[in-house]
Design a protein around this motif. Structure first.
Motif, mmCIF file in Angstrom:
data_model
loop_
_atom_site.group_PDB
_atom_site.id
_atom_site.type_symbol
_atom_site.label_atom_id
_atom_site.label_comp_id
_atom_site.label_asym_id
_atom_site.label_seq_id
_atom_site.Cartn_x
_atom_site.Cartn_y
_atom_site.Cartn_z
ATOM 1 N N ALA A 241 46.503 38.346 38.051
ATOM 2 C CA ALA A 241 45.335 38.385 37.038
ATOM 3 C C ALA A 241 44.394 39.564 37.279
ATOM 4 O O ALA A 241 44.030 40.253 36.468
ATOM 5 C CB ALA A 241 44.816 37.157 36.842
ATOM 6 N N ILE A 242 43.918 39.701 38.774
ATOM 7 C CA ILE A 242 43.096 40.552 38.991
ATOM 8 C C ILE A 242 43.931 42.247 38.916
ATOM 9 O O ILE A 242 42.942 43.110 38.496
ATOM 10 C CB ILE A 242 42.648 40.305 40.334
ATOM 11 N N GLU A 243 44.872 42.111 39.219
ATOM 12 C CA GLU A 243 45.581 43.519 39.050
ATOM 13 C C GLU A 243 45.689 43.805 37.804
ATOM 14 O O GLU A 243 45.453 44.988 37.447
ATOM 15 C CB GLU A 243 47.197 43.375 39.942
ATOM 16 N N SER A 244 46.229 42.897 36.935
ATOM 17 C CA SER A 244 46.260 43.392 35.474
ATOM 18 C C SER A 244 44.956 43.586 34.798
ATOM 19 O O SER A 244 45.049 44.659 34.208
ATOM 20 C CB SER A 244 46.910 41.918 34.774
ATOM 21 N N TYR A 245 44.034 42.909 35.364
ATOM 22 C CA TYR A 245 42.603 43.304 34.657
ATOM 23 C C TYR A 245 42.105 44.552 35.141
ATOM 24 O O TYR A 245 41.890 45.503 34.354
ATOM 25 C CB TYR A 245 41.554 42.204 34.962
ATOM 26 N N PHE A 246 42.394 45.097 36.351
ATOM 27 C CA PHE A 246 41.831 46.190 36.763
ATOM 28 C C PHE A 246 42.960 47.409 36.305
ATOM 29 O O PHE A 246 42.182 48.546 36.163
ATOM 30 C CB PHE A 246 41.556 46.102 38.323
ATOM 31 N N LEU A 247 43.990 47.230 35.822
ATOM 32 C CA LEU A 247 44.713 48.150 35.452
ATOM 33 C C LEU A 247 44.445 48.645 33.968
ATOM 34 O O LEU A 247 44.602 49.628 33.786
ATOM 35 C CB LEU A 247 46.310 47.582 35.399
ATOM 36 N N GLU A 248 44.092 47.811 32.998
ATOM 37 C CA GLU A 248 43.823 47.857 31.776
ATOM 38 C C GLU A 248 42.151 48.372 31.695
ATOM 39 O O GLU A 248 41.821 48.777 30.611
ATOM 40 C CB GLU A 248 44.110 46.929 30.991
ATOM 41 N N SER A 250 38.949 50.466 31.768
ATOM 42 C CA SER A 250 38.435 51.675 31.729
ATOM 43 C C SER A 250 37.131 51.748 32.881
ATOM 44 O O SER A 250 36.958 53.113 33.144
ATOM 45 C CB SER A 250 38.183 52.243 30.489
ATOM 46 N N SER A 251 36.536 50.720 33.159
ATOM 47 C CA SER A 251 35.380 51.068 34.106
ATOM 48 C C SER A 251 35.504 50.540 35.555
ATOM 49 O O SER A 251 34.785 50.778 36.159
ATOM 50 C CB SER A 251 34.220 49.969 33.261
ATOM 51 N N HIS A 252 36.918 50.218 35.856
ATOM 52 C CA HIS A 252 37.244 50.063 37.150
ATOM 53 C C HIS A 252 38.255 50.853 37.632
ATOM 54 O O HIS A 252 39.314 51.221 37.044
ATOM 55 C CB HIS A 252 37.386 48.492 37.446
ATOM 56 N N GLU A 253 38.221 51.122 38.940
ATOM 57 C CA GLU A 253 39.463 51.760 39.576
ATOM 58 C C GLU A 253 40.483 50.995 39.725
ATOM 59 O O GLU A 253 40.464 49.818 39.726
ATOM 60 C CB GLU A 253 38.914 52.179 41.239
ATOM 61 N N THR A 254 41.739 51.437 39.433
ATOM 62 C CA THR A 254 42.912 50.649 39.663
ATOM 63 C C THR A 254 43.168 49.979 41.111
ATOM 64 O O THR A 254 43.002 50.762 41.796
ATOM 65 C CB THR A 254 43.868 51.255 38.824
ATOM 66 N N LEU A 255 43.443 48.868 41.019
ATOM 67 C CA LEU A 255 43.921 48.179 42.569
ATOM 68 C C LEU A 255 45.378 48.372 42.576
ATOM 69 O O LEU A 255 46.189 48.008 41.622
ATOM 70 C CB LEU A 255 43.400 46.821 42.712
ATOM 71 N N LEU A 256 45.787 48.678 43.713
ATOM 72 C CA LEU A 256 47.239 48.540 44.368
ATOM 73 C C LEU A 256 47.614 47.076 44.084
ATOM 74 O O LEU A 256 46.717 46.287 44.627
ATOM 75 C CB LEU A 256 47.462 49.329 45.383
ATOM 76 N N LYS A 296 36.260 45.475 50.062
ATOM 77 C CA LYS A 296 35.940 44.072 49.261
ATOM 78 C C LYS A 296 35.690 44.818 47.671
ATOM 79 O O LYS A 296 35.432 45.820 47.448
ATOM 80 C CB LYS A 296 34.566 43.796 49.603
ATOM 81 N N VAL A 297 36.255 43.877 46.908
ATOM 82 C CA VAL A 297 36.099 44.312 45.365
ATOM 83 C C VAL A 297 34.949 43.495 44.744
ATOM 84 O O VAL A 297 34.658 42.486 45.029
ATOM 85 C CB VAL A 297 37.639 43.760 44.702
ATOM 86 N N ALA A 298 34.306 44.330 44.081
ATOM 87 C CA ALA A 298 33.145 43.877 43.311
ATOM 88 C C ALA A 298 33.687 43.032 41.805
ATOM 89 O O ALA A 298 34.183 43.614 41.119
ATOM 90 C CB ALA A 298 31.952 44.729 43.204
ATOM 91 N N PHE A 299 33.052 41.788 41.600
ATOM 92 C CA PHE A 299 33.233 41.314 40.287
ATOM 93 C C PHE A 299 32.061 41.056 39.396
ATOM 94 O O PHE A 299 31.075 40.267 40.072
ATOM 95 C CB PHE A 299 34.096 39.766 40.590
ATOM 96 N N THR A 300 31.545 41.214 38.247
ATOM 97 C CA THR A 300 30.656 40.815 37.676
ATOM 98 C C THR A 300 31.197 39.434 36.746
ATOM 99 O O THR A 300 32.381 39.202 36.946
ATOM 100 C CB THR A 300 30.516 41.776 36.441
ATOM 101 N N GLU A 301 30.323 38.688 36.010
ATOM 102 C CA GLU A 301 30.681 37.654 35.420
ATOM 103 C C GLU A 301 31.619 37.897 34.505
ATOM 104 O O GLU A 301 32.219 37.012 34.229
ATOM 105 C CB GLU A 301 29.375 36.853 35.115
ATOM 106 N N GLU A 302 31.520 39.061 33.641
ATOM 107 C CA GLU A 302 32.274 39.455 32.356
ATOM 108 C C GLU A 302 33.794 39.629 33.229
ATOM 109 O O GLU A 302 34.916 38.964 32.447
ATOM 110 C CB GLU A 302 31.819 40.763 31.965
#
Length: 353
Positions: A241-248, A250-256, A296-302
């Motif tokens: 779910a994290i990988e999918s979210y970062f893949l789509e 536009s405001s985050h770098e894609t994670l491997l 480490k990956v940063a996450f907002t509440e959104e």
């Protein structure tokens, strides 16, 4: 290095890999051989691969764009159209030369074309060598949701040639290493301890071999993932779910893949402490090990709410329930665990803190 036999094929390593391939090609009488590559493996791996082929065969090279973002039905359609234009028939062979995107998608393309042609996987990344090499999972993403469309279908063989790892950047190697660490967590504490001490990727052959052995043992017990094979998904319910979210996003770098799964394993280890008895000591060991290797990956509440919304697409889910693989202790997983809603936020808080 001895080949590892799976259900209907074998994984061949290094010096035995091309011997096995050449023997197979000599006896198979394929009408045409299609080699699927991306721009990276076309330039860095294909010349080396072709130099090892003995015999005179009809080849066609099909190149697609690199990256998870292209692992979709549109790309498959383009490849199917190219194969049709190049007179592919049911006696054609597809060789998938690349990482997990190429082997997953290439296997799916071959499995569907004319109701199925033979394919051979030649993984060129550490991730695909220790993960996609065994199990016969093929598939593509549906939008940003990973691996929603696919079939389980076995290749004719898999060739693991570790010298292809010399073409990879450190970040790609670390991504694959996350899956190897997972193998220790779900199956063998001694292996986990050995991998923790590994300081570089110069001598990986024995570790790659052992990871393939571990995955193969699990898959042989449960080829279609009805039960024990689910343990291979530790860290993946949140991680995918994290990988999918970062893949789509536009405001985050894609994670491997391995970077996202590393986050997922820390969080799911926390859930294991809360629900299935993982000790505080082992939880801290898992968290410390991954945070030493992965940024480490940063996450907002959104971000968190969006990621939690994506978990409903996880392939282990059934009857509206999100099913997790958790740990009783390192090396001892349990499957089909349901998580109280309040623990999701606590898992993110644990990771962030």
């Amino acid at each position: 290095m001895k080949s590892i036999s799976s259900d209907s094929y074998a994984v061949h390593f290094n010096e035995n890999a091309f011997k096995a391939l050449n023997k197979h090609l000599k006896g198979a009488d394929y009408s045409k051989i299609f080699i699927l590559v991306d721009e990276n493996t076309h330039n860095l791996c294909l010349p080396q691969f072709m130099a090892e082929i003995e015999g005179d065969y009809v080849y066609e090279i099909i190149e697609i764009e690199a990256g998870e973002i292209h692992k979709n039905l549109e790309t498959c359609t383009q490849v199917w159209e190219a194969m049709s234009e190049l007179d592919a028939d049911r006696k054609s062979l597809m060789i998938n030369l690349g990482g997990g995107v190429i082997t997953d998608m290439g296997g799916f393309i071959a499995s569907c074309f004319k109701r199925g042609i033979h394919f051979i996987n030649v993984p060129t990344t550490l991730l695909s060598m220790v993960d996609a090499s065994v199990g016969g999972k093929t598939g593509i993403d549906l939008g940003a949701i990973k691996n929603q469309i696919g079939v389980i279908n076995q290749p004719q063989m898999v060739l693991v040639v570790s010298q292809f790892l010399n073409t990879l950047e450190e970040r790609q190697l670390q991504s694959g290493f996350a899956e190897m660490l997972k193998h220790g967590l779900i199956k063998e504490k001694k292996y986990w301890e050995e991998l923790k001490l590994l300081s570089n990727f110069d001598t990986m052959d024995e570790f790659i071999y052992h990871s393939v052995q571990i995955k193969n043992e699990v898959v042989l017990q449960d080829p279609t993932e009805q039960n024990i094979r689910k343990i291979l998904n530790f860290g993946h319910t949140l991680g995918h779910a994290i990988e999918s979210y970062f893949l789509e996003s536009s405001s985050h770098e894609t994670l491997l893949h391995g970077e996202a799964i590393a986050v997922g394993m820390i969080m799911e280890a926390f859930l294991s402490k809360e629900l299935t008895g993982l000790s505080e000591k082992e939880l801290e060991d898992i968290k410390t090990t991954f945070l030493k290797r992965y940024k480490k990956v940063a996450f907002t509440e959104e971000d968190i709410q969006a990621i939690l919304g994506l978990m409903k697409f996880d392939k282990k889910n059934s009857h509206g329930n999100i099913n997790f693989v958790l740990l009783e202790s390192i090396g001892n997983p349990v499957i089909d665990i349901k998580i109280p809603n309040d623990l999701y936020i606590k898992a993110f808080d644990y990771y962030k803190d």
